[in-house]
Enzyme design. Sequence first.
Site, PDB file in Angstrom:
ATOM      1  N   ARG A  29       0.783  -1.050   0.108  1.00  0.00           N
ATOM      2  CA  ARG A  29      -0.146  -0.061   0.044  1.00  0.00           C
ATOM      3  C   ARG A  29       0.928   1.228   0.038  1.00  0.00           C
ATOM      4  NH1 ARG A  29      -4.943  -1.581   0.467  1.00  0.00           N
ATOM      5  NH2 ARG A  29      -5.388  -3.864   1.515  1.00  0.00           N
ATOM      6  N   ASP A  30       0.233   2.318  -0.743  1.00  0.00           N
ATOM      7  CA  ASP A  30       1.219   3.467  -0.746  1.00  0.00           C
ATOM      8  C   ASP A  30       1.095   4.112   0.502  1.00  0.00           C
ATOM      9  OD1 ASP A  30       1.955   5.332  -3.454  1.00  0.00           O
ATOM     10  OD2 ASP A  30       1.632   6.425  -1.501  1.00  0.00           O
ATOM     11  N   ILE A  31       2.140   4.737   0.914  1.00  0.00           N
ATOM     12  CA  ILE A  31       2.220   5.473   2.326  1.00  0.00           C
ATOM     13  C   ILE A  31       1.369   6.748   2.236  1.00  0.00           C
ATOM     14  CG2 ILE A  31       4.179   6.826   1.843  1.00  0.00           C
ATOM     15  CD1 ILE A  31       5.228   5.963   4.394  1.00  0.00           C
ATOM     16  N   ASN A  87       4.300   6.249 -13.924  1.00  0.00           N
ATOM     17  CA  ASN A  87       4.809   7.777 -14.058  1.00  0.00           C
ATOM     18  C   ASN A  87       6.283   7.647 -14.600  1.00  0.00           C
ATOM     19  OD1 ASN A  87       2.381   9.059 -13.042  1.00  0.00           O
ATOM     20  ND2 ASN A  87       3.166   8.799 -10.850  1.00  0.00           N
ATOM     21  N   VAL A  96      10.163   8.150  -7.029  1.00  0.00           N
ATOM     22  CA  VAL A  96      10.895   7.198  -6.641  1.00  0.00           C
ATOM     23  C   VAL A  96      11.297   6.330  -8.139  1.00  0.00           C
ATOM     24  CG1 VAL A  96      10.872   4.752  -5.577  1.00  0.00           C
ATOM     25  CG2 VAL A  96       9.818   6.795  -4.673  1.00  0.00           C
ATOM     26  N   HIS A 100       7.333   1.203 -10.989  1.00  0.00           N
ATOM     27  CA  HIS A 100       6.186   0.777 -10.034  1.00  0.00           C
ATOM     28  C   HIS A 100       4.948   1.131 -11.090  1.00  0.00           C
ATOM     29  CE1 HIS A 100       7.595   4.905  -8.759  1.00  0.00           C
ATOM     30  NE2 HIS A 100       6.118   4.875  -8.831  1.00  0.00           N
ATOM     31  N   HIS A 102       0.918   1.935 -10.167  1.00  0.00           N
ATOM     32  CA  HIS A 102       0.112   2.335  -9.190  1.00  0.00           C
ATOM     33  C   HIS A 102      -1.294   1.764  -9.619  1.00  0.00           C
ATOM     34  CE1 HIS A 102       2.289   6.214  -7.597  1.00  0.00           C
ATOM     35  NE2 HIS A 102       2.870   6.193  -8.723  1.00  0.00           N
TER      36      HIS A 102
HETATM   37  P1  5GP Z   1       5.687   8.113  -8.233  1.00  0.00           P
HETATM   38  O1  5GP Z   1       5.630   9.643  -7.622  1.00  0.00           O
HETATM   39  O2  5GP Z   1       7.448   7.693  -8.325  1.00  0.00           O
HETATM   40  O3  5GP Z   1       5.101   7.701  -9.198  1.00  0.00           O
HETATM   41  O4  5GP Z   1       5.315   7.241  -7.025  1.00  0.00           O
HETATM   42  C1  5GP Z   1       6.045   6.889  -5.865  1.00  0.00           C
HETATM   43  C2  5GP Z   1       4.924   6.598  -4.714  1.00  0.00           C
HETATM   44  O5  5GP Z   1       5.651   5.958  -3.620  1.00  0.00           O
HETATM   45  C3  5GP Z   1       4.240   7.885  -4.064  1.00  0.00           C
HETATM   46  O6  5GP Z   1       2.731   7.696  -4.283  1.00  0.00           O
HETATM   47  C4  5GP Z   1       4.581   7.945  -2.567  1.00  0.00           C
HETATM   48  O7  5GP Z   1       3.494   8.196  -1.998  1.00  0.00           O
HETATM   49  C5  5GP Z   1       4.911   6.402  -2.578  1.00  0.00           C
HETATM   50  N1  5GP Z   1       5.966   6.131  -1.493  1.00  0.00           N
HETATM   51  C6  5GP Z   1       7.090   6.788  -1.321  1.00  0.00           C
HETATM   52  N2  5GP Z   1       7.799   6.529  -0.190  1.00  0.00           N
HETATM   53  C7  5GP Z   1       7.032   5.323   0.301  1.00  0.00           C
HETATM   54  C8  5GP Z   1       7.421   4.364   1.352  1.00  0.00           C
HETATM   55  O8  5GP Z   1       8.517   4.503   2.137  1.00  0.00           O
HETATM   56  N3  5GP Z   1       6.446   3.347   1.541  1.00  0.00           N
HETATM   57  C9  5GP Z   1       5.487   3.508   0.714  1.00  0.00           C
HETATM   58  N4  5GP Z   1       4.660   2.622   1.152  1.00  0.00           N
HETATM   59  N5  5GP Z   1       5.056   4.299  -0.272  1.00  0.00           N
HETATM   60  C10 5GP Z   1       6.205   5.179  -0.524  1.00  0.00           C
END
Ligand code: 5GP
Length: 114
Positions: A29-31, A87, A96, A100, A102
């Site tokens: 799950r996303d944080i 993304n 990140v 990944h 979503h």
């Molecule tokens: P991006 O913006 O790279 O597409 O998505 C990265 C996602 O990783 C974001 O939605 C962010 O909330 C999530 N995220 C970042 N750090 C962590 C973490 O330490 N744990 C979890 N579960 N999600 C994270």
Amino acid sequence: MTDTIFDKIIRREIPADIVYEDEEILAFRDIAPAAPVHVLFIPRKAIATLNDANEADATLIGKLVLAATRWAKSQGFADDGYRVVMNCNKDGGQTVFHIHLHLLAGRQMHWPPG
Ligand code: 5GP
């Protein structure tokens, strides 16, 4: 390539609410959830961005999508619907640098996205 927070989650160095895993994929799950259901499906293999994926990763990326759709069905919201998003880099909103997918669900999504 540099180690990311997701590599630390894969190695269980930091906690995550893991909902699915197999030999190649981890989902948690996303944080900072952007919907009632917000799960990230990641390959164990470190690929920084979609631009870094190549033909050899085609099956893995397909498995990422299918793992997400299977999980959506198992959770009972597949018929209502959901959104999958990947993304890439700055303009795509990637924060990140470990690819990944979503999976977002549980509310009406809008288009165009922000
Ligand atoms: P991006 O913006 O790279 O597409 O998505 C990265 C996602 O990783 C974001 O939605 C962010 O909330 C999530 N995220 C970042 N750090 C962590 C973490 O330490 N744990 C979890 N579960 N999600 C994270």
